[in-house]
Design an enzyme around this catalytic site. Sequence first.
Site, PDB file in Angstrom:
ATOM      1  N   GLY A  21       0.816  -1.222   0.000  1.00  0.00           N
ATOM      2  CA  GLY A  21       0.000   0.000   0.000  1.00  0.00           C
ATOM      3  C   GLY A  21       0.842   1.261   0.000  1.00  0.00           C
ATOM      4  O   GLY A  21       0.496   2.251   0.648  1.00  0.00           O
ATOM      5  N   ALA A  94      -1.567  -1.950   3.226  1.00  0.00           N
ATOM      6  CA  ALA A  94      -2.611  -2.025   2.196  1.00  0.00           C
ATOM      7  C   ALA A  94      -3.913  -2.556   2.800  1.00  0.00           C
ATOM      8  O   ALA A  94      -3.908  -3.477   3.613  1.00  0.00           O
ATOM      9  CB  ALA A  94      -2.162  -2.929   1.053  1.00  0.00           C
ATOM     10  N   SER A  97      -9.647   0.651   3.089  1.00  0.00           N
ATOM     11  CA  SER A  97      -9.493   1.365   4.360  1.00  0.00           C
ATOM     12  C   SER A  97     -10.645   2.314   4.685  1.00  0.00           C
ATOM     13  O   SER A  97     -10.629   2.960   5.725  1.00  0.00           O
ATOM     14  CB  SER A  97      -8.192   2.165   4.335  1.00  0.00           C
ATOM     15  N   SER A 138      -6.339  -0.739  13.994  1.00  0.00           N
ATOM     16  CA  SER A 138      -7.085   0.525  13.973  1.00  0.00           C
ATOM     17  C   SER A 138      -7.907   0.741  15.234  1.00  0.00           C
ATOM     18  O   SER A 138      -8.412  -0.209  15.853  1.00  0.00           O
ATOM     19  CB  SER A 138      -8.036   0.475  12.777  1.00  0.00           C
ATOM     20  N   GLU A 140     -10.756   1.643  15.159  1.00  0.00           N
ATOM     21  CA  GLU A 140     -12.104   1.150  14.843  1.00  0.00           C
ATOM     22  C   GLU A 140     -12.394  -0.168  15.569  1.00  0.00           C
ATOM     23  O   GLU A 140     -13.551  -0.557  15.727  1.00  0.00           O
ATOM     24  CB  GLU A 140     -12.280   0.967  13.338  1.00  0.00           C
ATOM     25  N   TYR A 162     -15.589  -3.113   8.013  1.00  0.00           N
ATOM     26  CA  TYR A 162     -14.158  -2.763   8.046  1.00  0.00           C
ATOM     27  C   TYR A 162     -13.567  -3.157   9.399  1.00  0.00           C
ATOM     28  O   TYR A 162     -12.505  -3.790   9.473  1.00  0.00           O
ATOM     29  CB  TYR A 162     -13.994  -1.257   7.821  1.00  0.00           C
ATOM     30  N   LYS A 166     -10.596  -5.788  10.389  1.00  0.00           N
ATOM     31  CA  LYS A 166      -9.376  -5.376  11.095  1.00  0.00           C
ATOM     32  C   LYS A 166      -9.202  -6.175  12.393  1.00  0.00           C
ATOM     33  O   LYS A 166      -8.090  -6.424  12.832  1.00  0.00           O
ATOM     34  CB  LYS A 166      -9.415  -3.876  11.402  1.00  0.00           C
TER      35      LYS A 166
HETATM   36  P1  NDP Z   1      -5.181   4.550   2.177  1.00  0.00           P
HETATM   37  O1  NDP Z   1      -6.578   4.235   1.815  1.00  0.00           O
HETATM   38  O2  NDP Z   1      -4.648   5.911   1.888  1.00  0.00           O
HETATM   39  O3  NDP Z   1      -4.214   3.494   1.448  1.00  0.00           O
HETATM   40  C1  NDP Z   1      -4.562   2.142   1.322  1.00  0.00           C
HETATM   41  C2  NDP Z   1      -3.559   1.439   0.435  1.00  0.00           C
HETATM   42  O4  NDP Z   1      -3.984   0.077   0.227  1.00  0.00           O
HETATM   43  C3  NDP Z   1      -3.444   2.052  -0.988  1.00  0.00           C
HETATM   44  O5  NDP Z   1      -2.095   2.007  -1.393  1.00  0.00           O
HETATM   45  C4  NDP Z   1      -4.283   1.102  -1.823  1.00  0.00           C
HETATM   46  O6  NDP Z   1      -3.940   1.082  -3.183  1.00  0.00           O
HETATM   47  C5  NDP Z   1      -3.938  -0.222  -1.156  1.00  0.00           C
HETATM   48  N1  NDP Z   1      -4.893  -1.294  -1.487  1.00  0.00           N
HETATM   49  C6  NDP Z   1      -6.231  -1.262  -1.377  1.00  0.00           C
HETATM   50  N2  NDP Z   1      -6.753  -2.434  -1.768  1.00  0.00           N
HETATM   51  C7  NDP Z   1      -5.723  -3.209  -2.159  1.00  0.00           C
HETATM   52  C8  NDP Z   1      -5.623  -4.529  -2.664  1.00  0.00           C
HETATM   53  N3  NDP Z   1      -6.686  -5.287  -2.894  1.00  0.00           N
HETATM   54  N4  NDP Z   1      -4.398  -5.012  -2.946  1.00  0.00           N
HETATM   55  C9  NDP Z   1      -3.284  -4.263  -2.750  1.00  0.00           C
HETATM   56  N5  NDP Z   1      -3.317  -3.012  -2.258  1.00  0.00           N
HETATM   57  C10 NDP Z   1      -4.525  -2.491  -1.963  1.00  0.00           C
HETATM   58  O7  NDP Z   1      -5.010   4.200   3.714  1.00  0.00           O
HETATM   59  P2  NDP Z   1      -4.053   4.863   4.823  1.00  0.00           P
HETATM   60  O8  NDP Z   1      -2.730   5.090   4.243  1.00  0.00           O
HETATM   61  O9  NDP Z   1      -4.781   5.966   5.486  1.00  0.00           O
HETATM   62  O10 NDP Z   1      -3.993   3.692   5.900  1.00  0.00           O
HETATM   63  C11 NDP Z   1      -2.990   2.690   5.850  1.00  0.00           C
HETATM   64  C12 NDP Z   1      -3.449   1.485   6.666  1.00  0.00           C
HETATM   65  O11 NDP Z   1      -3.664   1.863   8.013  1.00  0.00           O
HETATM   66  C13 NDP Z   1      -4.749   0.864   6.193  1.00  0.00           C
HETATM   67  O12 NDP Z   1      -4.649  -0.519   6.429  1.00  0.00           O
HETATM   68  C14 NDP Z   1      -5.792   1.474   7.109  1.00  0.00           C
HETATM   69  O13 NDP Z   1      -6.912   0.626   7.217  1.00  0.00           O
HETATM   70  C15 NDP Z   1      -5.004   1.556   8.398  1.00  0.00           C
HETATM   71  N6  NDP Z   1      -5.399   2.597   9.317  1.00  0.00           N
HETATM   72  C16 NDP Z   1      -5.458   3.898   8.900  1.00  0.00           C
HETATM   73  C17 NDP Z   1      -5.739   4.896   9.787  1.00  0.00           C
HETATM   74  C18 NDP Z   1      -5.827   6.325   9.365  1.00  0.00           C
HETATM   75  O14 NDP Z   1      -6.375   7.128  10.134  1.00  0.00           O
HETATM   76  N7  NDP Z   1      -5.296   6.690   8.202  1.00  0.00           N
HETATM   77  C19 NDP Z   1      -5.955   4.595  11.233  1.00  0.00           C
HETATM   78  C20 NDP Z   1      -5.823   3.199  11.557  1.00  0.00           C
HETATM   79  C21 NDP Z   1      -5.542   2.254  10.643  1.00  0.00           C
HETATM   80  P3  NDP Z   1      -4.581   2.132  -4.233  1.00  0.00           P
HETATM   81  O15 NDP Z   1      -3.773   3.402  -4.077  1.00  0.00           O
HETATM   82  O16 NDP Z   1      -4.387   1.455  -5.527  1.00  0.00           O
HETATM   83  O17 NDP Z   1      -6.009   2.324  -3.832  1.00  0.00           O
HETATM   84  P1  GDR Z   2     -13.254   6.808  10.077  1.00  0.00           P
HETATM   85  O1  GDR Z   2     -12.948   8.109   9.190  1.00  0.00           O
HETATM   86  O2  GDR Z   2     -14.525   6.163   9.717  1.00  0.00           O
HETATM   87  O3  GDR Z   2     -13.073   7.222  11.505  1.00  0.00           O
HETATM   88  O4  GDR Z   2     -12.078   5.822   9.621  1.00  0.00           O
HETATM   89  P2  GDR Z   2     -13.909   9.071   8.345  1.00  0.00           P
HETATM   90  O5  GDR Z   2     -13.126  10.323   8.180  1.00  0.00           O
HETATM   91  O6  GDR Z   2     -14.416   8.408   7.132  1.00  0.00           O
HETATM   92  O7  GDR Z   2     -15.160   9.327   9.318  1.00  0.00           O
HETATM   93  C1  GDR Z   2     -15.025   9.954  10.578  1.00  0.00           C
HETATM   94  C2  GDR Z   2     -16.395  10.310  11.140  1.00  0.00           C
HETATM   95  O8  GDR Z   2     -16.948  11.387  10.381  1.00  0.00           O
HETATM   96  C3  GDR Z   2     -18.332  11.114  10.140  1.00  0.00           C
HETATM   97  N1  GDR Z   2     -18.797  11.839   8.958  1.00  0.00           N
HETATM   98  C4  GDR Z   2     -18.358  11.645   7.703  1.00  0.00           C
HETATM   99  N2  GDR Z   2     -17.402  10.815   7.218  1.00  0.00           N
HETATM  100  C5  GDR Z   2     -17.148  10.867   5.889  1.00  0.00           C
HETATM  101  N3  GDR Z   2     -16.176  10.088   5.397  1.00  0.00           N
HETATM  102  N4  GDR Z   2     -17.853  11.667   5.030  1.00  0.00           N
HETATM  103  C6  GDR Z   2     -18.833  12.502   5.466  1.00  0.00           C
HETATM  104  O9  GDR Z   2     -19.438  13.223   4.702  1.00  0.00           O
HETATM  105  C7  GDR Z   2     -19.094  12.500   6.876  1.00  0.00           C
HETATM  106  N5  GDR Z   2     -19.954  13.179   7.658  1.00  0.00           N
HETATM  107  C8  GDR Z   2     -19.762  12.775   8.906  1.00  0.00           C
HETATM  108  C9  GDR Z   2     -18.379   9.600   9.975  1.00  0.00           C
HETATM  109  O10 GDR Z   2     -19.714   9.133  10.126  1.00  0.00           O
HETATM  110  C10 GDR Z   2     -17.421   9.168  11.070  1.00  0.00           C
HETATM  111  O11 GDR Z   2     -18.113   9.096  12.290  1.00  0.00           O
HETATM  112  C11 GDR Z   2     -10.739   6.260   9.447  1.00  0.00           C
HETATM  113  C12 GDR Z   2     -10.082   5.400   8.364  1.00  0.00           C
HETATM  114  O12 GDR Z   2      -8.828   5.931   8.050  1.00  0.00           O
HETATM  115  C13 GDR Z   2      -9.910   3.971   8.814  1.00  0.00           C
HETATM  116  O13 GDR Z   2      -9.149   3.240   7.854  1.00  0.00           O
HETATM  117  C14 GDR Z   2      -9.165   3.978  10.156  1.00  0.00           C
HETATM  118  O14 GDR Z   2      -9.018   2.662  10.637  1.00  0.00           O
HETATM  119  C15 GDR Z   2      -9.902   4.832  11.154  1.00  0.00           C
HETATM  120  O15 GDR Z   2     -10.018   6.153  10.654  1.00  0.00           O
HETATM  121  C16 GDR Z   2      -9.161   4.913  12.481  1.00  0.00           C
END
Ligand code: NDP
Ligand code: GDR
Length: 363
Positions: A21, A94, A97, A138, A140, A162, A166
Amino acid sequence: MRKKIFGGETSKTMKKALITGITGQDGAYLAKLLLDKGYRVYGTYRRLSTPNFWRLQYLDIFEKVNLIPADLIDTASIVEAIEISQPDELYHLAAQSFVGTSFEQPIGTGEITGLGVTRILEAIRELNPKIKFYQASSSELYGRGNSRSQNENTPFCPASPYAIAKLYGYWITRIYRQGYGIFACNGILFNHESPLRGLEFVTRKISNSVAKIALGLQKELRLGNLEAKRDWGYAPEYVESMYLMLQKDKPDDYVIATNETHSVREFLEEAFKIVNLNWKKYVKVDKLLYRPLDVERLRGDYAKAKKELGWEPKVKFKELVKIMVEEDLNRWQRWLKGERFPWDAINYPDEHKILSRQYRLDR
Ligand code: NDP
Ligand code: GDR
């Protein structure tokens, strides 16, 4: 045991990392961090009809990383990626997410975000059990539990496809650690954001929309649940914790957070303040953007990470909002002047063009 092959020339002392990822938010920041530390960095990416390397280009590291095509549903491609890169450390980032999408694609999310972890751990077990493994767990996992703040001992109560995927990833990581002695860590990261955040996530959706509204390019911003509270930190700092976990003598699990909680409404207020506008004039609550089930409140206690990893967040809520809004404002201003640069915002469709399951339920 499979035959091992070795990738390109690397010095014996140079550490090698494989990031799954690498095209995502965290993958890009982690790649930069590890390159700065002198690692040879490999990253997996998915074959798409249009390449998606904007984050690596934005951080100016596209030429410095080694790319390997792989998909989490294809075990052979994962094995190939490990054989080519021969990593000392594997950071598994990856995933599908986006929590919202997991309600639309619950089975795909289970395959990718859940079972994908086992595909990687099995490949490690078979090819080289000495590879250190990081699993992107996460906040979550805590879901709809009722504790005021969450640490490594707080019970899990997942509330989305999701989160349950996780949860599976979290436990399988522990099982491979305990059962096979693999150096496998769970980083239980709370939400972390940045100007490289995907536009579907609420923080970047807000910062991008606020920038467009301030410049007269957008009229309104539609959002779902404004009362949801999250513990939001700054992504470049969070990827450092991943690295620190894999440098310890023993593998363990760590909460990474800021120990603050703020609502989506507070994020809105703060973001509109930066451009001197009253958010109430522009924001509409749209029930189609509500999730079937939402996580109400998260706040992470990172005391263990502070004590054992020496990790602490520096950027807090207000500064984070400022960084994101100012960067999106700057991008749109440059764009309007005719400058072209790697960027995601111009490729996103308007949300009202996307027909989803919730749209059907509403009719
Ligand atoms: P992103 O959505 O930005 O990145 C996800 C990555 O996974 C991308 O590179 C995507 O590729 C790749 N991917 C998705 N599906 C597949 C697949 N089938 N095979 C191979 N690669 C795949 O996520 P973040 O960088 O924000 O998060 C990184 C990780 O941390 C994730 O696992 C997320 O669930 C977890 N996480 C994130 C948090 C956050 O707040 N950001 C908090 C807690 C956990 P492509 O670019 O092609 O879509
Ligand atoms: P989350 O992030 O679900 O916490 O997961 P997101 O930003 O999508 O939502 C946070 C909160 O905001 C509320 N919300 C909305 N969310 C989105 N996306 N769009 C809207 O218009 C909107 N309005 C209100 C949501 O209901 C939610 O309560 C992220 C991801 O990065 C996960 O991969 C990761 O594991 C967790 O954070 C920690």
